[in-house]
Design an enzyme around this catalytic site. Structure first.
Site, mmCIF file in Angstrom:
data_model
loop_
_atom_site.group_PDB
_atom_site.id
_atom_site.type_symbol
_atom_site.label_atom_id
_atom_site.label_comp_id
_atom_site.label_asym_id
_atom_site.label_seq_id
_atom_site.Cartn_x
_atom_site.Cartn_y
_atom_site.Cartn_z
ATOM 1 N N MET A 93 -5.131 70.900 110.463
ATOM 2 C CA MET A 93 -4.874 72.038 109.554
ATOM 3 C C MET A 93 -5.209 73.196 110.440
ATOM 4 O O MET A 93 -6.238 73.368 110.896
ATOM 5 C CB MET A 93 -5.756 72.039 108.163
ATOM 6 C CG MET A 93 -5.117 72.965 107.218
ATOM 7 S SD MET A 93 -5.466 72.513 105.698
ATOM 8 C CE MET A 93 -6.913 73.111 105.458
ATOM 9 N N CYS A 94 -4.104 74.188 110.436
ATOM 10 C CA CYS A 94 -4.464 75.403 111.071
ATOM 11 C C CYS A 94 -3.816 76.502 109.839
ATOM 12 O O CYS A 94 -3.138 76.054 108.997
ATOM 13 C CB CYS A 94 -3.658 75.562 112.284
ATOM 14 S SG CYS A 94 -4.271 74.526 113.414
#
Lengths: 384, 306, 492
Positions: A1-2
């Site tokens: 996740m970014c």
């Protein structure tokens, strides 16, 4: 996740990076402190024609070898350490330098290639042959500022608020498959393209082999790098429009192509066949910053979030609406782009929100509820 | 070495003290204002110090959420609930995730002004959440009971694995809404969307009911995306729009809603319209299409024993 | 002379259960059974094809390996001793069929596929789009460049699978019909092999690749015009550098008409094409075929041999729209065993080398790669795609789906399953419609499995697996083989 953000002003008005850092900080929990970065386009108006090289050095030897290389092949206008400040949370910063330079004219002439290709070759050489040296960016009037830390820390460290850009992109990283190192943070950049990415490019293996055919060597141990090179190949070298490049990298499904009219079907079929090995597959949201503006797009089935908003001449995209609200508190329109449909912002061109009906739903207490992009490009636009 | 530059100069002066960056969200207790029905409002700074409520008159509270981290917000909510507060308003919310996560008080009303972040009301086991703004992704994730009403639009994956309760979204929703909703015994989850929905609506749906009205959308184009009900093996979807079989998974069948079915939907849709101030007559006019699985075992013939 | 060779199998009949119906005798194409009140087997004729076992209503027949003991000598396996005895008695070249039966480690079996966990989601192929459509042929390097006029169109496959060339003559007309019907149903292609196209298949010709081999059997302008594409057969994985020899007994009226040769004469395919002695001659033939056919795609089938990378590069530069690589484990209707078992290289290595070579020369867009020999499962298919294949071709697997039990008797022309024979009493055993259904089932099942693999890899289109060698790891392969395959060892 970014997490990611893109911001661009079609009027070309330059904005301090401060608001971008503030907006990015709201996505703190999308990262883990192992990488963040910013790219600003239009930040060096005093050097509009020089290539601005941002370098990351892990060792003094890498610095010396790189400077010897640059000194040999370029006419150097200025070399200086990047202005930074000591920041809690940032430790072990490498040596960070920038150089404003032009290719040495006789060597460029002798090489028989364009100045852009000359620079690409230099970037590939430094990244692959000089141990401990990484080119963070190499474009004109733009620069990448990235490192290991949370986005608010990296923004503070690099004094992002001191720069003004017409286009900003920003990233908060939660590295998974690759190491946490300064060169590996986003944005990735080549020439005037800077790129941030949320998700994972599951087709990286073939994308990397495809781009290698054209002389691009992936050195950053991360899938995102390949997307930056693909844009350089498709737009700069193959002459595709931004729309076409997005449609090559995230093409419509065959079932959609089959329903198009003859001309569009012919073109999209050809586009898919030609760029089969360039197709980016897997979950992603990508924002590309350029001298012209910004391109943001999703994977074909929207496995990563992306929302967008427009307020006057300012257009922003982000992984979460909260960042948009921080950047553009009173948006004229706010929507979630459709899978595979790019949001393209060009400097000097009024941005048209992709929605026919812009009336806000009656009774909605908040301006601009989420709407979605419907038809950005007509099916045949790709062939234009 | 280039020119006369000295590389002994570091990127920053060693003598400078390290400074702190800004914070996106701050870790401190929010400002809470508790008002009682028969007393004047009192401003306090921590939720815990308000423990003087009289049971006869449940107090209401207003929480200023501006740039407060979600943990402190949820802690404040928990403290207020423990103190008997049953009406809580969060003001200036922007992006805080997990709000109302796992609340179980059936009589609690949580009002959110602004844009709540990811996983709003996840694992909700009671309580009514009203959002005056848009919601982000993951509204009502794995929700068990209670209400979530969003007076704006919502993002992707609304009601994932939802097993009970009700989610009303006034405007539009994104991708994968109602994915793997299911029903169990007396629990039948309901999602109603006032606007349009993107692809994979009701994917893997195993139970419950979804209604798509397309009366409060800002969007042009089809009310429903592609891959509607792919893998659907329980429950039902009603869409107030024409539905093309090519939009749907092969696991579902399409039929016009019958009068009996409409009689069952009418009170639900009317209530939805009342909540959001929409015209119920308009919402009920027009042909509804019922999308329902043709089999509870769609893949019975897919596999063969080795 | 006394035959030194003892039967390999023992036909065991439980006479207590036997119905004495004689069906075993009727089913056996090899003449194993005589019937004197009850079936009496001659073990020496049995090839373990299980036709009798399958059709015995009493389930009373068991084919067993002969218990006859040979003195152990690892340097002299029994098969080697039998070969010497056979050649001592006959003076003949040992002929066999189907793929090599030598124990050889499959490189496909030493490769493992990747899957997504956490960082990227796997995709559910049953409920989300999962594209297997594949196109074969030349494509420009840059969008906007219109393809040159002399470039043929591309072939579209619904799934990256074709049926491998098997000629009418080596197989029955009913096999050809089953393959063509299935190809149409599946949206893929069958391949005539070198024996021409029977008129019964004309309505299905849009899904047929017509082959041109050194014997030029049945090659007419009409034939070239009917197919969806044309394939020049230079070599075959099971017999690289070897021609063909279809014995006169297999040349019945139908085969004679289709091949356009007299009935009962041997059909001999020369070892080389006598108009291709070098690469420029191949170019000449490719363009001659394009000119004659109105510019249809022309592919070239070559056997995987040592220098296959350079050969394939030459083939592509000569104008081929696809290169068909046939590995040394590929099947054949008849081949000298010494060639089948000892010549060529495995297709996994050939594929890895060719794909890389075409990329190194930046001509990968100019031709597609089809591989065969041998693809035994959807796992082999997926691994071949990951190594860089555009599609795979199924020969042995297709015959197996039609009933073949790999008894290796194709060259005898007495196939009990009615596949590799022209005897009418045997060929009628295959109903083309039912056969087509089995082929559709097989390719459909493999496509489902490929979609599951793609989903696990987190991609929703087959082109994102194609050539993505990062998604493969090698288990137990040496460093050099890993290097040639372009695959890292497992754990790295």
């Amino acid at each position: 996740m970014c997490g990611l953000i893109g911001f661009s002003d079609t009027a070309g008005t330059r904005h301090s990076g401060e608001a971008v850092v503030r907006a990015m900080a709201l996505q703190h929990d999308r990262g883990n402190g192992l990488g963040a970065g910013y790219a600003g386009h239009g930040i060096y108006p005093e050097f509009p024609d020089h290539y601005a090289f941002h370098l990351i050095y892990e060792t003094r030897e890498a610095l010396e070898a790189t400077e010897a290389f640059i000194d040999h092949y370029y006419d150097l206008e200025r070399a200086e350490a990047l202005p930074t400040r000591r920041t809690t949370g940032i430790t072990d910063a490498p040596l960070l330098w920038r150089y404003f330079a032009k290719p040495e004219s006789k060597k460029l002439r002798d090489s028989g290639i364009s100045d852009d290709d000359y620079v690409v070759n230099a970037v590939m050489h430094i990244n692959t042959s000089i141990e401990g040296a990484t080119v963070a960016s190499s474009g004109k009037n733009m620069g990448v500022f990235k490192g290991v830390g949370f986005p608010e820390e990296i923004g503070h460290f690099y004094r992002i608020e001191d720069y003004e850009a017409h286009t900003w992109i920003a990233h908060n990283r939660f590295p998974t498959n690759s190491l946490a190192w300064w060169g590996g943070a986003h944005p990735f950049s080549l020439l005037n393209y800077s790129l941030v990415h949320n998700g994972e490019i599951s087709s990286y293996g073939i994308n990397k082999r495809y781009i290698r055919q054209f002389g691009y060597i992936c050195t950053m141990f991360t899938d995102t790098e390949v997307a930056a090179y693909l844009f350089d190949l498709l737009i700069r070298r193959h002459g595709l429009t931004a729309e076409q490049a997005c449609k090559a990298l995230a093409p419509p499904l065959w079932s959609q192509i089959d329903r198009m009219d003859d001309k569009a079907r012919h073109d999209y079929t050809l586009l898919r066949e030609i760029y089969a090995s360039a197709m980016l597959n897997g979950p992603f949201a990508i924002v590309l910053g350029t001298d012209e503006g910004m391109v943001a797009f999703n994977d074909r089935v929207k496995l990563r979030p992306l929302v967008a908003a427009v307020e006057g001449t300012q257009v922003a995209v982000a992984s979460e609406e909260s960042s948009l609200r921080e950047l553009l508190p009173a948006p004229d329109f706010l929507w979630a782009p459709k899978a595979g449909e790019p949001v393209i912002v060009r400097r000097g061109q009024a941005f048209q929100p992709p929605v026919v009906s812009t009336s806000k739903p009656a009774g909605s207490p908040v301006g601009g509820a989420v709407a979605s992009m419907d038809v950005l490009t007509s099916e045949s636009e790709v062939s234009a | 070495m280039i020119g006369n530059l000295s590389h002994d100069k570091m990127n920053m002066a060693e003598a400078d003290p390290a400074t702190r960056p800004i914070e996106g969200y701050v870790h401190r207790a929010p400002t809470v204002t508790v008002s009682r029905r028969d007393t004047t409002a009192a401003t306090i700074t921590t939720a815990a110090s308000s423990a003087t409520a009289t049971p006869a008159a449940p107090p209401a509270a207003i929480v200023d959420a501006d740039h407060i981290y979600y943990r402190e917000l949820n802690a404040a909510i928990a403290g207020l609930v423990a103190d008997g507060v049953r009406d809580i308003t969060l003001r200036r919310v922007n992006g805080q995730r997990y709000l109302g996560n796992g609340l179980t008080s059936p009589d609690l009303r949580l009002r959110i002004e602004g844009v709540p972040g990811q996983d709003l009301g996840m694992f909700l086991g009671g309580a009514a959440i009203e959002v005056y703004g848009n919601a982000q992704d993951g509204v009502g994730n794995t929700m068990e009971a209670g209400h979530i009403h969003v007076h704006g639009s919502a993002g992707d994956v609304v009601g994932y694995g939802m097993r009970g309760g009700e989610v009303f979204i006034r405007g539009d929703v994104g991708y994968r809404v109602g994915i793997h909703m299911k029903q169990y015994q007396s629990r039948v989850p309901t999602i109603i969307i006032g606007g349009k929905a993107r692809d994979f609506f009701g994917e893997y749906m195993a139970g419950g009911r979804m209604i798509l009205l397309d009366v409060a959308s800002q969007l042009s184009g089809d009310a429903l995306g592609m891959y509607v009900g792919t893998g659907m093996h329980g429950g039902e979807i009603y869409a107030r729009c024409p539905v093309n079989p090519a939009q749907c998974g092969r696991e579902v069948g399409l039929t016009p809603a019958t009068d009996d079915q409409m009689a069952e939907l009418t009170p639900l849709i009317s209530r939805f319209c009342t909540v959001f101030g929409l015209d119920a007559d308009r919402a009920l006019a027009g042909q509804f299409t019922r999308i329902a699985p043709v089999s509870s075992r769609p893949y019975g013939n897919l596999y063969v024993n080795l | 002379m006394i035959d030194y060779i003892q039967p390999e199998f023992h036909v065991d009949i439980d006479y207590d259960k036997c119905h004495k119906c004689g069906r075993c005798q009727g089913q056996c194409g090899w003449g194993v059974y005589s019937f004197v009140g009850r079936p009496l087997p001659d073990d020496a004729k049995c090839r373990a094809c299980h036709r009798c076992v399958t059709f015995c209503p009493a389930h009373c027949i068991t084919i067993k390996r002969s218990d006859l003991a040979y003195r152990e000598n690892p340097n002299w396996p029994v098969a080697a001793r039998k070969a010497v005895w056979r050649q001592g008695a006959s003076g003949g070249v040992l002929l066999s069929s189907m793929g090599s039966d030598r124990p050889r480690t499959s490189l496909f079996d030493a490769l493992a596929l990747d899957a997504c966990q956490v960082t990227n989601p796997s995709i559910d192929p049953l409920r989300e789009p999962m594209e297997t459509r594949t196109t074969l042929g030349k494509r420009p390097q840059v969008f906007g460049d219109e393809p040159p006029k002399e470039w043929a169109g591309r072939m579209t496959l619904a799934t990256p699978i074709l049926f491998a060339p098997m000629s009418f003559g080596s197989v029955s007309l009913n096999v050809h019909k089953a393959l063509a019907l299935a190809a149409r149903e599946l949206g893929i292609y069958m391949n005539t092999g070198e024996g021409g196209l029977h008129p019964d298949l004309y309505p299905l010709a849009d899904n047929v690749i017509v082959q041109v081999a050194s014997g030029r059997f049945g090659v007419t302008p009409e034939y070239l015009g009917r197919g969806a594409a044309i394939e020049i057969k230079v070599g075959q994985g099971a017999k690289p550098g070897i021609g063909g020899h279809l014995p006169g007994e297999k040349i019945n009226a139908e085969v004679s008409t289709t091949r356009m040769i007299p009935q009962g004469t041997d059909a001999i395919s020369p070892a080389p094409h006598h108009d291709i002695y070098s690469i420029e001659d191949l170019r000449q033939l490719i363009y001659s075929l394009k000119e004659a056919s109105g510019y249809k795609p022309v592919g070239v089938k070559i056997a995987a041999v040592h220098n296959v990378g350079a050969i394939a590069s030459g083939v592509v530069r000569a104008g081929a729209d696809y290169v068909y690589l046939d590995g040394m484990n590929g099947g054949t209707g008849a081949a000298p065993a010494v060639i089948r078992d000892h010549v060529g290289i495995p297709v996994e290595l050939a594929l890895a080398v060719v794909d890389q070579r075409l990329r190194d020369e930046n001509i990968r867009n100019q031709a597609s790669i089809i591989v065969a020999g041998s693809i035994r499962s959807s796992a082999d298919l997926a691994k071949a795609l990951a190594l860089g294949a555009d599609a795979v071709a199924l020969g042995s697997a297709a015959l197996l789906a039609l009933g073949c039990h790999l008894c290796q008797g194709c060259h005898t022309g007495s196939c009990s399953w009615g596949l590799t024979t022209q005897k009418p009493e045997l060929t009628r055993r295959l109903d083309p419609e039912e056969g087509a259904q089995r082929l559709v089932n097989l390719v459909g099942a493999w496509t489902h499995e490929l979609q599951e693999i793609l989903g696990a890899l987190g991609v929703n289109a087959v082109e994102s697996l194609r050539g993505s060698r990062d998604r493969l790891r090698a288990i137990g392969l040496d460093a050099q083989t890993c290097d040639i395959l372009g695959v890292a060892p497992a754990g790295r």
